[in-house]
Design an enzyme around this catalytic site. Structure first.
Site, PDB file in Angstrom:
ATOM      1  N   GLN A 187      16.286  67.029  58.240  1.00 49.67           N
ATOM      2  CA  GLN A 187      15.087  66.088  58.852  1.00 49.67           C
ATOM      3  C   GLN A 187      13.855  66.566  58.023  1.00 49.67           C
ATOM      4  O   GLN A 187      12.754  67.144  58.732  1.00 49.67           O
ATOM      5  CB  GLN A 187      14.940  65.828  60.224  1.00 49.67           C
ATOM      6  N   LYS A 234      26.891  58.096  47.672  1.00 46.33           N
ATOM      7  CA  LYS A 234      27.345  57.858  49.006  1.00 46.33           C
ATOM      8  C   LYS A 234      26.378  57.222  49.896  1.00 46.33           C
ATOM      9  O   LYS A 234      25.280  57.334  49.695  1.00 46.33           O
ATOM     10  CB  LYS A 234      27.716  59.348  49.459  1.00 46.33           C
TER      11      LYS A 234
HETATM   12  C1  R5P Z   1      23.633  65.855  51.459  1.00 50.61           C
HETATM   13  O1  R5P Z   1      23.275  65.250  52.415  1.00 50.61           O
HETATM   14  C2  R5P Z   1      24.031  67.526  51.215  1.00 50.61           C
HETATM   15  O2  R5P Z   1      23.818  68.013  50.039  1.00 50.61           O
HETATM   16  C3  R5P Z   1      25.496  67.755  51.947  1.00 50.61           C
HETATM   17  O3  R5P Z   1      25.958  67.009  50.926  1.00 50.61           O
HETATM   18  C4  R5P Z   1      25.740  67.576  53.130  1.00 50.61           C
HETATM   19  O4  R5P Z   1      24.754  68.222  54.145  1.00 50.61           O
HETATM   20  C5  R5P Z   1      27.022  67.884  53.644  1.00 50.61           C
HETATM   21  O5  R5P Z   1      27.269  67.588  54.891  1.00 50.61           O
HETATM   22  P1  R5P Z   1      28.620  67.256  55.483  1.00 50.61           P
HETATM   23  O6  R5P Z   1      29.636  68.419  55.082  1.00 50.61           O
HETATM   24  O7  R5P Z   1      28.452  67.113  56.911  1.00 50.61           O
HETATM   25  O8  R5P Z   1      29.026  66.183  54.946  1.00 50.61           O
END
Ligand code: R5P
Length: 331
Positions: A114, A211
């Site tokens: 955040q 994404k």
């Molecule tokens: C983007 O939000 C970050 O670079 C990571 O891809 C993300 O934090 C990975 O989180 P999770 O493993 O929960 O998808």
């Protein structure tokens, strides 16, 4: 599996510090603290960190720190709130014990997701945590691969945001990924700069996954841009939390014809269930660093390799203490 890349002669390395320094550690990553101490030819300072009966954190620094330049290691990983409070209380104790300077060494900086408001009535938690660390009395921060580089600006004290990328790319170069039909993949738009540098180092091409997150911690792939068919795909991310981003990326890459999928990430956050997901996925190998300690389950898996970040942190501490350039480490 733990991979030890510490240089063989590290114990002989001379610590060319101009001034006295001491290394202390909170409870988040004692193994890493010991490795850094070994790199620097010192030991971790003695400190008691316990609990009062009411659950509050109790700290006592058990060595004289008066006039010392103190480096305090603490990743703000799970349990994140406890680790943040430990860090703040230790900084306070060191300041009141007349340490000359206090550098908070935070390999993994939590509450980084955040870092901006995406809709009304949300906090900017990363800024709040930065304020807490500064107000507690830190003079400087060393961290690695902040989730968002702009968090550097949340601190009005010097901050060195180190990169694990050279360590990760050296691993894959040694494992014959260089110039070898590899496509480096950023699993989201935010990681493109990191993936591009990684691809350049490996002589690989680049692909980007777009994404979206319909809900917090849920990841959905929208599109892949770049050629992946017939190639070995290597995903690079800053952290693996639920593993959702990684698994969704690996699935779409295989659907689009990638022959093998490998992955790497700096911070093994590994929320509950993430290790199982990786182990049972099509991903051939996941390489992470030890900014956060990984579970025995992950260490036992042949699929998950853990590289030590200790030489990088040790070298950064040595250079900062000797007033030498840190950015030269990455040139
Ligand atoms: C983007 O939000 C970050 O670079 C990571 O891809 C993300 O934090 C990975 O989180 P999770 O493993 O929960 O998808």
């Amino acid at each position: 599996m733990e991979v030890n890349l510490l240089p063989k002669n590290h114990l002989l390395r001379e610590v060319e510090s101009k001034v006295n320094f001491m290394l202390f550690s909170g409870n988040s990553n004692p193994h890493l603290a010991a490795e850094i101490a070994s790199y620097l030819g010192t030991s971790v300072g003695k400190a008691f960190i316990g609990r009062f009966a009411n659950g509050e954190i109790q700290v006592k620094i058990e060595e004289n720190v008066r006039g010392q330049h103190v480096f305090l290691l603490q990743s703000t990983s799970t349990p994140v709130n406890d680790h943040i409070m430990e860090l703040l209380i230790m900084i306070d104790a060191l300041r009141r014990a007349s340490a000359r300077t206090i550098t908070a060494v935070i390999p993994y900086f939590g509450y980084a997701k955040q870092e901006k408001k995406t809709s009304g009535r949300e906090p900017i938690s990363a800024k709040l945590v930065a304020n807490l660390i500064t107000v507690a009395g830190a003079d400087r921060v060393i961290t690695i691969d902040l989730h968002a580089a702009a968090i550097q600006g949340f601190f009005d004290i010097p901050l060195d945001n180190l990169m694990a990328l050279p360590l990760l790319s050296d691993y894959f170069t040694k494992n014959r990924f260089k110039n070898n039909n590899t496509v480096v993949v950023s699993p989201d738009a935010g990681g493109v700069a990191r993936a591009r540098t990684f691809a350049e180092r490996l002589g690989a091409t680049l692909a980007i996954i777009f994404k979206r997150r319909p809900r917090p911690d849920i990841s959905e792939v929208i599109e892949v841009v770049g050629e992946v068919k017939g190639k070995r795909a290597l995903i690079i991310d800053d952290m693996i939390s639920t593993g959702g981003t990684l698994i969704a990326a690996a699935e779409i890459l295989q659907e689009r014809g990638a022959v093998e999928v490998y992955a790497c990430g700096t911070h093994p956050v590994f929320a509950p269930g993430a290790v199982e997901m990786v182990v049972h996925s099509q991903i051939k190998e996941l390489v992470v660093t030890n900014t956060i300690p990984v579970s025995d389950q992950a260490l036992k898996s042949e699929k998950i390799q853990v590289l030590s970040i200790a030489p990088l942190l040790g070298e950064a501490i040595r250079r900062i203490n000797g007033n030498q350039s840190v950015s030269e480490l990455f040139n």
